[in-house]
Design an enzyme around this catalytic site. Structure first.
Site, PDB file in Angstrom:
ATOM      1  N   HIS A 110      38.186  38.088  45.914  1.00 53.98           N
ATOM      2  CA  HIS A 110      38.849  37.098  45.075  1.00 53.98           C
ATOM      3  C   HIS A 110      38.043  36.955  43.798  1.00 53.98           C
ATOM      4  O   HIS A 110      36.922  37.452  43.691  1.00 53.98           O
ATOM      5  CB  HIS A 110      38.956  35.750  45.794  1.00 53.98           C
ATOM      6  CG  HIS A 110      37.651  35.221  46.291  1.00 53.98           C
ATOM      7  ND1 HIS A 110      37.036  35.717  47.433  1.00 53.98           N
ATOM      8  CD2 HIS A 110      36.812  34.259  45.825  1.00 53.98           C
ATOM      9  CE1 HIS A 110      35.902  35.075  47.639  1.00 53.98           C
ATOM     10  NE2 HIS A 110      35.729  34.185  46.674  1.00 53.98           N
TER      11      HIS A 110
ATOM     12  N   CYS B 249      31.262  28.250  48.059  1.00 50.33           N
ATOM     13  CA  CYS B 249      31.103  29.634  47.652  1.00 50.33           C
ATOM     14  C   CYS B 249      31.180  29.680  46.131  1.00 50.33           C
ATOM     15  O   CYS B 249      31.275  28.645  45.477  1.00 50.33           O
ATOM     16  CB  CYS B 249      32.145  30.553  48.288  1.00 50.33           C
ATOM     17  SG  CYS B 249      33.833  30.312  47.699  1.00 50.33           S
TER      18      CYS B 249
END
Length: 634
Positions: free
Chosen positions: A550, A387
């Protein structure tokens, strides 16, 4: 790699980039074509008022969304916005549809803001990030718009004028069929979007305004050359190619999906001669019978072609003859090639993979899996889930995939990483669909699998089925993680689980989670803006009504200690059209958070568990759901 091969690869990448600006916006081209075909004076239902939409669509909407897409490819949504602003300048500075100008200014806008952000990285005072982001994008966009208005627009306008004059000369000299020498090979290299929408369509629009129709709309969209190749395979092909060709012919002819015949040409590159011959014959017929279309045939199907044919018998006769002549000539040449070639048909599956790699298509295990040649499933030792930052969604996805790999009895090492740090020995890379192009650039020799729902994706099972069917996998070293306490430890504390929260927007929810990470000493305050930026670049929605905001990779240095906060939102909050009822705010340092994140992933992969967590009336009840799920799956 030879010089010729190197040039070919570069052309393919360039074609892929241009394609990525056009294909996502194809619905807008279809809408414009339909409105044109229906409401202009020569349309099916002439309507003076509704026809006024035609010019704004082609002059403003289409170039701006192309410019936005070009900027977004380079630098996400932020690059897309600057690219769209810059494109507006090139539009206003000319009187012709600025598709080619949009293909220039969109990526230039994205590149400019990307370089600016890189230059000020870490230099902006905390609290001023949003102010700087907004003003920098606005100022740079305005500057680029002015440059486009004064410089780029007139240049592109002049180039378009020269090209238009060249096309006019070809028509008058009877040489327009020669365009097939560039158009048909360009399709296989995916340069047809630049030729068709960047050059032919703007000129065709001007011709349609003056004459009511244009042959240029039909040059690239003609399904005849490809149909001839597929029909030849249906009669004279062998094996899987012969069996699949009739179905492919139907999809191509009536659905307008030209890419479906590209693998058949890649199996026998000499067949490009057949499509060129078919294209030339079709154009010659079109010129002779004075055919043409009132708007673009998007997609390039026989039905779409009929929809934008002028309402006259001669026009229908000319256009239909164009398609059938092109089909007949292409079929004849293809049949001759297939019947005289003793080498066999080649491998259709390998040709399809090659074509998908060239086009940069979204990868999945179900037939659109791209990789370098020579991949051997029996030699798989490492799968990397990647990611943007490598500490949130990839960690959860890797946890679930690791569990499935273990249950399948496959000795394969599964780990996670940032997309910019994919290890060189990764053999299979799993990413969010938007990240696949970046992952492919980082690991060009790996298989690439795209997923959208990290918690419940069929691609996981498809991947494991493919690996297990191919045979025993070579064993790999087991993954080592530092054990951590699930609750009452340093990473997830009971006081960091928040019940019955309400938010109006996803940004409020993300900022709440971020502030709790700050309050607990996990991150510096500037990390919050990184969480907002991460979600803007790519949604942190994971599926099953949960999100895991995040920070970006750029704010990793703002993490002091690994920490997780859980926010329950019973009434849900909207994340890009998805309802989210559980938010897991994450800060990761040295992978010490992965064990807890793995347990959360296991629990949230079952929607029943998610429902119980959402209905939990206390922190203890919510955590008990996770503990029970982990115990049942251990």
């Amino acid at each position: 790699m030879s010089g010729g091969s190197s040039i070919k690869v570069k052309v393919q990448k360039f074609g892929n980039f241009l394609s990525s600006m056009i294909l996502p916006n194809m619905p807008a081209f279809i809408a414009w074509g339909l409105i044109t075909a229906l409401f202009i004076p020569t349309g099916w239902w002439p309507n003076k008022e509704l026809a006024t939409m035609v010019d704004p669509l082609v002059k403003y909407l289409l170039p701006i969304i192309i410019g936005y897409s070009g900027g977004k490819i380079v630098f996400g949504h932020r690059g897309g916005v600057v690219g769209a602003i810059a494109t507006a300048g090139v539009i206003v500075g000319t009187d012709i549809p600025m598709f080619l100008g949009a293909m220039i200014m969109g990526p230039l806008g994205g590149y400019t803001i990307k370089k600016f952000d890189k230059s000020i990285e870490g230099k902006v005072k905390t609290g001023f990030e949003m102010l700087v982001d907004n003003f920098s994008a606005g100022i740079l966009g305005a500057v680029l718009a002015v440059i486009a208005f004064l410089g780029i627009g007139p240049v592109v306008d002049a180039v378009s004028g020269v090209l238009a004059a060249g096309v006019e000369w070809l028509v008058n000299a009877g040489l327009l069929p020669l365009a097939s020498l560039f158009i048909e090979p360009g399709k296989v290299l995916f340069l047809n979007n630049a030729i068709n929408h960047g050059v032919l369509t703007p000129i065709a629009v001007e011709q349609a305004r003056e004459y009511g129709k244009s042959m240029l709309f039909f040059l690239e969209a003609n399904p005849g050359p490809g149909l001839g190749v597929l029909l030849a395979y249906s009669f004279f092909g062998k094996g899987n190619a012969k069996k699949s060709a009739p179905g492919a012919a139907i999809i191509h002819f009536f659905g307008g999906i030209h890419e479906i015949y590209f693998p058949y040409i890649l199996m026998k590159p000499l067949l490009i001669v057949a499509t060129i011959a078919g294209g030339m014959s079709g154009i010659f017929t079109l010129v002779t019978l004075k055919g043409g279309l009132v708007g673009p045939a998007s997609p390039g199907s026989f039905i779409a072609m009929l929809a934008v044919t002028p309402k006259s018998f001669s026009s229908f006769a000319a256009n239909i003859a164009d398609v059938f002549v092109a089909t007949a000539v292409s079929f004849a040449v293809s049949s001759l090639i297939l019947k005289t070639d003793k080498a066999g048909n080649g491998n259709l599956e390998e040709a399809t993979k090659k074509m998908e790699g060239m086009k940069g298509k979204k990868s999945s295990v179900s037939g659109v899996l791209t990789n370098a040649e020579g991949f051997d499933p029996q030699a798989v030792k490492k799968i990397v889930f990647a990611c943007d930052a490598g500490m949130g969604s990839s960690a959860m996805g890797a946890s679930l995939l690791r569990k499935k790999v273990k249950a399948a009895g496959l000795d394969v090492y599964v780990t996670n990483a940032a997309v910019s740090s994919i290890p060189s020995d990764a053999q299979i890379v799993v990413t969010q669909s938007e990240l696949t192009p970046r992952a492919r650039d980082k690991a060009p020799n790996a298989y690439h699998v795209s997923v959208d729902n990290f918690l419940s994706s069929p691609e996981y099972d498809l991947l494991l089925n493919q690996l297990s069917k191919e045979g025993k996998i070579e064993p790999a070293a087991p993954e080592k993680t530092k054990p951590t306490a699930f609750v009452n430890g340093d990473i997830l504390r009971k006081e960091n689980v928040f019940i019955n929260q309400t938010f109006k927007t996803k940004e409020e929810a993300i900022r709440f989670a971020g502030q709790k990470l700050v309050d607990s000493g996990y991150v510096k305050p500037s990390y919050i803006e990184g969480m907002i930026a991460r979600d803007k670049m790519m949604s942190t929605y994971m599926g099953n009504e949960i999100a895991i905001p995040h920070g970006t990779e750029e704010v990793k240095q703002e993490v002091l200690n690994s920490g997780i906060v859980i926010v329950q939102i019973p009434n849900s909050v909207d994340f890009d059209g998805n309802k989210v009822r559980l938010v897991f705010g994450i800060a990761g340092k040295n992978n010490s958070h992965l064990e807890i994140l793995s347990k959360i992933a296991v629990a949230c992969s079952d929607v029943i568990n998610v429902g119980e967590m959402v209905r939990a009336q206390s922190v203890d009840n919510l955590l008990a759901v996770i503990n029970d799920a982990v115990a049942q799956n251990s």
